[in-house]
Design a protein around this motif. Structure first.
Motif, PDB file in Angstrom:
ATOM      1  N   ALA A  81       0.835  -1.207   0.000  1.00  0.00           N
ATOM      2  CA  ALA A  81       0.000   0.000   0.000  1.00  0.00           C
ATOM      3  C   ALA A  81       0.863   1.248   0.000  1.00  0.00           C
ATOM      4  CB  ALA A  81      -0.916   0.003   1.225  1.00  0.00           C
ATOM      5  N   ASN A  82       0.315   2.317  -0.519  1.00  0.00           N
ATOM      6  CA  ASN A  82       0.975   3.613  -0.436  1.00  0.00           C
ATOM      7  C   ASN A  82       1.113   3.991   1.034  1.00  0.00           C
ATOM      8  OD1 ASN A  82       0.389   6.806  -0.170  1.00  0.00           O
ATOM      9  ND2 ASN A  82       1.611   6.406  -1.998  1.00  0.00           N
ATOM     10  N   ASN A  83       2.210   4.592   1.380  1.00  0.00           N
ATOM     11  CA  ASN A  83       2.486   4.900   2.787  1.00  0.00           C
ATOM     12  C   ASN A  83       1.467   5.823   3.433  1.00  0.00           C
ATOM     13  OD1 ASN A  83       4.786   3.296   3.127  1.00  0.00           O
ATOM     14  ND2 ASN A  83       6.147   4.864   2.285  1.00  0.00           N
ATOM     15  N   SER A  84       0.751   6.601   2.621  1.00  0.00           N
ATOM     16  CA  SER A  84      -0.225   7.538   3.193  1.00  0.00           C
ATOM     17  C   SER A  84      -1.587   6.892   3.451  1.00  0.00           C
ATOM     18  CB  SER A  84      -0.406   8.738   2.262  1.00  0.00           C
ATOM     19  OG  SER A  84      -0.990   8.346   1.034  1.00  0.00           O
ATOM     20  N   LEU A  85      -1.788   5.668   2.959  1.00  0.00           N
ATOM     21  CA  LEU A  85      -3.085   5.015   3.171  1.00  0.00           C
ATOM     22  C   LEU A  85      -3.248   4.708   4.660  1.00  0.00           C
ATOM     23  CD1 LEU A  85      -5.434   4.021   1.294  1.00  0.00           C
ATOM     24  CD2 LEU A  85      -4.491   1.714   1.582  1.00  0.00           C
ATOM     25  N   PRO A  86      -4.363   5.115   5.265  1.00  0.00           N
ATOM     26  CA  PRO A  86      -4.507   4.978   6.730  1.00  0.00           C
ATOM     27  C   PRO A  86      -4.879   3.563   7.202  1.00  0.00           C
ATOM     28  CG  PRO A  86      -6.478   5.970   5.816  1.00  0.00           C
ATOM     29  CD  PRO A  86      -5.523   5.812   4.663  1.00  0.00           C
ATOM     30  N   VAL A  87      -4.134   2.586   6.736  1.00  0.00           N
ATOM     31  CA  VAL A  87      -4.335   1.200   7.207  1.00  0.00           C
ATOM     32  C   VAL A  87      -2.962   0.558   7.390  1.00  0.00           C
ATOM     33  CG1 VAL A  87      -6.562   0.948   6.042  1.00  0.00           C
ATOM     34  CG2 VAL A  87      -4.474   0.232   4.869  1.00  0.00           C
ATOM     35  N   ASP A  88      -2.895  -0.401   8.309  1.00  0.00           N
ATOM     36  CA  ASP A  88      -1.625  -1.072   8.567  1.00  0.00           C
ATOM     37  C   ASP A  88      -1.720  -2.585   8.461  1.00  0.00           C
ATOM     38  OD1 ASP A  88       0.003   1.254   9.198  1.00  0.00           O
ATOM     39  OD2 ASP A  88      -1.252   1.441  10.986  1.00  0.00           O
ATOM     40  N   ASP A  89      -2.901  -3.096   8.136  1.00  0.00           N
ATOM     41  CA  ASP A  89      -3.059  -4.540   8.004  1.00  0.00           C
ATOM     42  C   ASP A  89      -4.225  -4.851   7.077  1.00  0.00           C
ATOM     43  OD1 ASP A  89      -5.373  -4.124   9.581  1.00  0.00           O
ATOM     44  OD2 ASP A  89      -4.290  -4.584  11.439  1.00  0.00           O
ATOM     45  N   VAL A  90      -4.396  -6.121   6.791  1.00  0.00           N
ATOM     46  CA  VAL A  90      -5.433  -6.564   5.858  1.00  0.00           C
ATOM     47  C   VAL A  90      -6.829  -6.252   6.383  1.00  0.00           C
ATOM     48  CG1 VAL A  90      -6.472  -8.577   4.743  1.00  0.00           C
ATOM     49  CG2 VAL A  90      -3.980  -8.337   4.817  1.00  0.00           C
ATOM     50  N   ALA A  91      -7.050  -6.486   7.668  1.00  0.00           N
ATOM     51  CA  ALA A  91      -8.364  -6.213   8.259  1.00  0.00           C
ATOM     52  C   ALA A  91      -8.720  -4.737   8.112  1.00  0.00           C
ATOM     53  CB  ALA A  91      -8.381  -6.623   9.730  1.00  0.00           C
ATOM     54  N   GLY A  92      -7.734  -3.866   8.317  1.00  0.00           N
ATOM     55  CA  GLY A  92      -7.962  -2.432   8.177  1.00  0.00           C
ATOM     56  C   GLY A  92      -8.286  -2.050   6.739  1.00  0.00           C
ATOM     57  N   LEU A  93      -7.624  -2.712   5.796  1.00  0.00           N
ATOM     58  CA  LEU A  93      -7.885  -2.436   4.385  1.00  0.00           C
ATOM     59  C   LEU A  93      -9.300  -2.855   4.003  1.00  0.00           C
ATOM     60  CD1 LEU A  93      -6.906  -1.562   1.568  1.00  0.00           C
ATOM     61  CD2 LEU A  93      -6.121  -3.917   1.217  1.00  0.00           C
ATOM     62  N   ILE A  94      -9.716  -4.012   4.464  1.00  0.00           N
ATOM     63  CA  ILE A  94     -11.066  -4.490   4.163  1.00  0.00           C
ATOM     64  C   ILE A  94     -12.116  -3.527   4.733  1.00  0.00           C
ATOM     65  CG2 ILE A  94     -12.744  -6.329   4.617  1.00  0.00           C
ATOM     66  CD1 ILE A  94     -10.382  -8.297   4.545  1.00  0.00           C
ATOM     67  N   LYS A  95     -11.888  -3.082   5.960  1.00  0.00           N
ATOM     68  CA  LYS A  95     -12.807  -2.142   6.595  1.00  0.00           C
ATOM     69  C   LYS A  95     -12.901  -0.844   5.791  1.00  0.00           C
ATOM     70  CE  LYS A  95     -13.658   0.260  10.992  1.00  0.00           C
ATOM     71  NZ  LYS A  95     -13.136   0.477  12.380  1.00  0.00           N
ATOM     72  N   LEU A  96     -11.742  -0.336   5.352  1.00  0.00           N
ATOM     73  CA  LEU A  96     -11.712   0.908   4.582  1.00  0.00           C
ATOM     74  C   LEU A  96     -12.402   0.728   3.225  1.00  0.00           C
ATOM     75  CD1 LEU A  96     -10.685   3.854   4.400  1.00  0.00           C
ATOM     76  CD2 LEU A  96      -8.584   2.948   3.367  1.00  0.00           C
ATOM     77  N   ALA A  97     -12.145  -0.427   2.577  1.00  0.00           N
ATOM     78  CA  ALA A  97     -12.751  -0.692   1.276  1.00  0.00           C
ATOM     79  C   ALA A  97     -14.270  -0.774   1.373  1.00  0.00           C
ATOM     80  CB  ALA A  97     -12.192  -1.989   0.702  1.00  0.00           C
ATOM     81  N   LYS A  98     -14.782  -1.280   2.495  1.00  0.00           N
ATOM     82  CA  LYS A  98     -16.241  -1.358   2.682  1.00  0.00           C
ATOM     83  C   LYS A  98     -16.842   0.012   2.966  1.00  0.00           C
ATOM     84  CE  LYS A  98     -16.587  -6.208   4.016  1.00  0.00           C
ATOM     85  NZ  LYS A  98     -16.960  -7.218   5.029  1.00  0.00           N
ATOM     86  N   GLN A  99     -16.037   0.886   3.571  1.00  0.00           N
ATOM     87  CA  GLN A  99     -16.505   2.245   3.829  1.00  0.00           C
ATOM     88  C   GLN A  99     -16.494   3.089   2.554  1.00  0.00           C
ATOM     89  OE1 GLN A  99     -13.714   3.499   6.814  1.00  0.00           O
ATOM     90  NE2 GLN A  99     -14.891   2.619   8.528  1.00  0.00           N
ATOM     91  N   LYS A 100     -15.583   2.731   1.608  1.00  0.00           N
ATOM     92  CA  LYS A 100     -15.436   3.496   0.372  1.00  0.00           C
ATOM     93  C   LYS A 100     -15.513   2.562  -0.841  1.00  0.00           C
ATOM     94  CE  LYS A 100     -12.521   7.083   2.458  1.00  0.00           C
ATOM     95  NZ  LYS A 100     -11.254   7.859   2.326  1.00  0.00           N
ATOM     96  N   PRO A 101     -16.658   1.973  -1.086  1.00  0.00           N
ATOM     97  CA  PRO A 101     -16.781   1.026  -2.195  1.00  0.00           C
ATOM     98  C   PRO A 101     -16.403   1.634  -3.545  1.00  0.00           C
ATOM     99  CG  PRO A 101     -18.950   1.704  -1.381  1.00  0.00           C
ATOM    100  CD  PRO A 101     -17.952   2.206  -0.399  1.00  0.00           C
ATOM    101  N   GLY A 102     -15.487   0.956  -4.225  1.00  0.00           N
ATOM    102  CA  GLY A 102     -15.053   1.396  -5.551  1.00  0.00           C
ATOM    103  C   GLY A 102     -14.070   2.540  -5.565  1.00  0.00           C
ATOM    104  N   GLN A 103     -13.754   3.097  -4.397  1.00  0.00           N
ATOM    105  CA  GLN A 103     -12.869   4.268  -4.346  1.00  0.00           C
ATOM    106  C   GLN A 103     -11.396   3.912  -4.173  1.00  0.00           C
ATOM    107  OE1 GLN A 103     -14.294   7.608  -1.883  1.00  0.00           O
ATOM    108  NE2 GLN A 103     -16.313   6.621  -1.803  1.00  0.00           N
ATOM    109  N   LEU A 104     -11.114   2.685  -3.786  1.00  0.00           N
ATOM    110  CA  LEU A 104      -9.719   2.254  -3.670  1.00  0.00           C
ATOM    111  C   LEU A 104      -9.269   1.661  -4.996  1.00  0.00           C
ATOM    112  CD1 LEU A 104      -9.487   0.586  -0.136  1.00  0.00           C
ATOM    113  CD2 LEU A 104      -8.911   2.917  -0.809  1.00  0.00           C
ATOM    114  N   ASN A 105      -8.160   2.160  -5.514  1.00  0.00           N
ATOM    115  CA  ASN A 105      -7.631   1.687  -6.786  1.00  0.00           C
ATOM    116  C   ASN A 105      -6.455   0.733  -6.563  1.00  0.00           C
ATOM    117  OD1 ASN A 105      -9.395   3.422  -8.177  1.00  0.00           O
ATOM    118  ND2 ASN A 105      -7.934   5.114  -8.031  1.00  0.00           N
ATOM    119  N   TYR A 106      -6.468  -0.377  -7.287  1.00  0.00           N
ATOM    120  CA  TYR A 106      -5.299  -1.260  -7.230  1.00  0.00           C
ATOM    121  C   TYR A 106      -4.719  -1.417  -8.633  1.00  0.00           C
ATOM    122  CZ  TYR A 106      -8.073  -5.321  -8.910  1.00  0.00           C
ATOM    123  OH  TYR A 106      -8.854  -6.184  -9.635  1.00  0.00           O
TER     124      TYR A 106
END
Length: 322
Positions: free
Chosen positions: A130-155
């Motif tokens: 992940a980019n260093n500025s993304l406010p997550v530090d683990d997979v669980a945090g990423l999943i939570k963020l992705a559910k809060q922002k559907p379609g807004q995270l680009n890979y």
């Protein structure tokens, strides 16, 4: 009469056995080519050259790497499929070779029918970075963020149907999140945009991401294999959060389908010996991969499972190369 027939059959069996044995014993008597489907300097090329060096010593004949890039590896695959089935022209196939079965509507060859599986050489996990500025530090945090922002995270990925793309497809499917795929013309520009913040995450081959992880230019959230990688032992498997998550790229040796079994046996025996040696294990591990060295039977069983996995991922992604 019956005894006479038995004698003739026994003689034929012995003759065939001797022919097969002598064919294997005479092999190799000149140089062997390993055809790599990608450009020199890439991860597949590096693994092929490490293998070639070891085989040259083990087999007593020069083993040379020949690069034939293009069409997602299909140019090289077609070339080897049409070559003489004598054990002197090898194909360094990859997980892309299996994904291509579904990705392309028409192929000039069938990797499952026109080749004989010899041995898996290396397994390379992907790493979720992940980019260093993304406010997550683990997979669980990423999943939570992705559910809060559907379609807004680009890979990002090296292109549609690549392992980086399909790793993201598997993640989104298992985590039940929606993310946006951004394809690039290669993994390198995707990594550059990840570091620059134009995309947020990437499922990058560990061999490509290792330098950036160690330099602190990206943060690693999870490894895509079921067990941690020795190069990044502190990066947990994604499977710890999403049980059953397991995907990796790999390199393996194939020969044309009609290659004599005795020749395949000799080649496989030397490949297993070389690949499992401490020297080659260390050399491949230094590249961010894991040395395997499977037997033909082990590799064929693995290949059958991979064909199912990659077909499902390509169909889910909707990707097409035609």
């Amino acid at each position: 009469m019956k005894n006479s027939i038995r004698s003739i059959l026994a003689g034929l069996t012995t003759a065939l056995t001797l022919c097969a044995t002598s064919a294997g014993a005479a092999y190799p008597d000149h140089n062997i080519n390993i055809v790599v489907p990608f450009s020199a300097g890439g991860s597949t090329d590096i693994v092929a050259r490490i293998l070639a060096q070891g085989l040259t010593k083990a087999m007593g004949q020069p083993v040379v790497v020949e690069n034939k890039p293009g069409a997602s590896g299909n140019i090289a695959g077609d070339y080897v499929a049409r070559s003489a089935p004598d054990g002197y022209t090898l194909f360094m196939g990859t997980s892309t070779s299996i994904a291509n079965i579904t990705l392309f509507k028409k192929l000039p060859f069938d990797i499952m029918k026109d080749f004989t599986a010899v041995s898996q050489i290396a397994n390379t996990p992907l790493v979720l970075v992940a980019n260093n500025s993304l406010p997550v530090d683990d997979v669980a945090g990423l999943i939570k963020l992705a559910k809060q922002k559907p379609g807004q995270l680009n890979y990002g990925s090296g292109g549609p149907g690549t392992s980086q793309h399909l790793g993201g497809v598997m993640f989104a499917k298992m985590a039940k999140v929606e993310m946006t795929h951004v394809p690039y013309k290669g993994a390198a520009p995707a990594m550059s945009d990840l570091i620059g913040g134009n995309i947020q995450i990437m499922f990058a081959p560990l061999i490509d991401a290792l330098t950036f992880i160690r330099a602190g230019k990206v943060k690693a959230l999870g490894i895509t294999t079921a067990k941690a990688a020795p190069q990044v032992p502190d990066v947990p498997p994604i499977a710890n959060t999403l049980p059953g998550f397991d995907i990796a790229t790999w390199n393996a040796v194939f020969v044309p389908a009609k290659t004599p079994p005795a020749v395949v046996e000799v080649l496989a025996r030397h490949i297993v010996e070389v690949t499992r040696s401490p020297e080659m294990r260390k050399a491949i591990e230094n590249q961010g991969s894991e040395a395997v060295g499977s037997t033909p039977a082990e590799f064929k069983a693995f290949l059958d499972r991979e064909a199912v996995l990659w077909k499902d991922l390509v169909q889910t992604s909707g990707a097409s190369a035609d």
